[in-house]
Design an enzyme around this catalytic site. Structure first.
Site: not given
Length: 124
Positions: A81, A99
């Site tokens: 992301h 992440c």
């Protein structure tokens, strides 16, 4: 997509490199787990939820725009992301909760070239 020792995402299409992007990776206490999986969910305008607070989609959202989940972990997930803190990516910092954070402009390019089920390979 592969994460390499140089902390970048390499996007391949039919075995040919079509993009390389710098990333911020998991902090030492929350490293990105290596392995092979596939994109499970894609959200072009993610909301961010934490401790009952909701942050609307947009560049000030901690997960930026867009959001690509690739591995479930209990009730959570690992994702590729964007970020509201581009300096982390420019420094290739180890700061995330596991992440892969990219510049918003870069993750938009990747997002527009993939679909659910696209393979993701994370390497050490």
């Amino acid at each position: 997509m592969n994460r390499t020792e140089t902390d970048e995402v390499t996007q391949l299409e039919l075995g040919k490199v079509i993009g390389k992007y710098p990333v911020a990776i998991g902090a030492p206490e929350s490293p990105i787990p290596p392995g092979s999986c596939a994109v499970t969910k894609m959200d072009p305008q993610p909301e961010y939820h934490k401790k009952g607070k909701v942050i609307a989609p947009g560049p000030n959202n901690p997960v930026g725009v867009p959001y690509v989940a690739y591995e479930q972990i209990g009730t959570g997930e690992y994702a590729i992301h964007g970020t509201a803190w581009p300096n982390w990516v420019k420094l290739r910092a180890a700061v995330s909760l596991g992440c892969i954070r990219m510049l918003n402009s870069d993750v938009i390019q990747v997002y527009n070239r993939i679909k659910v089920s696209t393979p993701v390979v994370v390497t050490n």
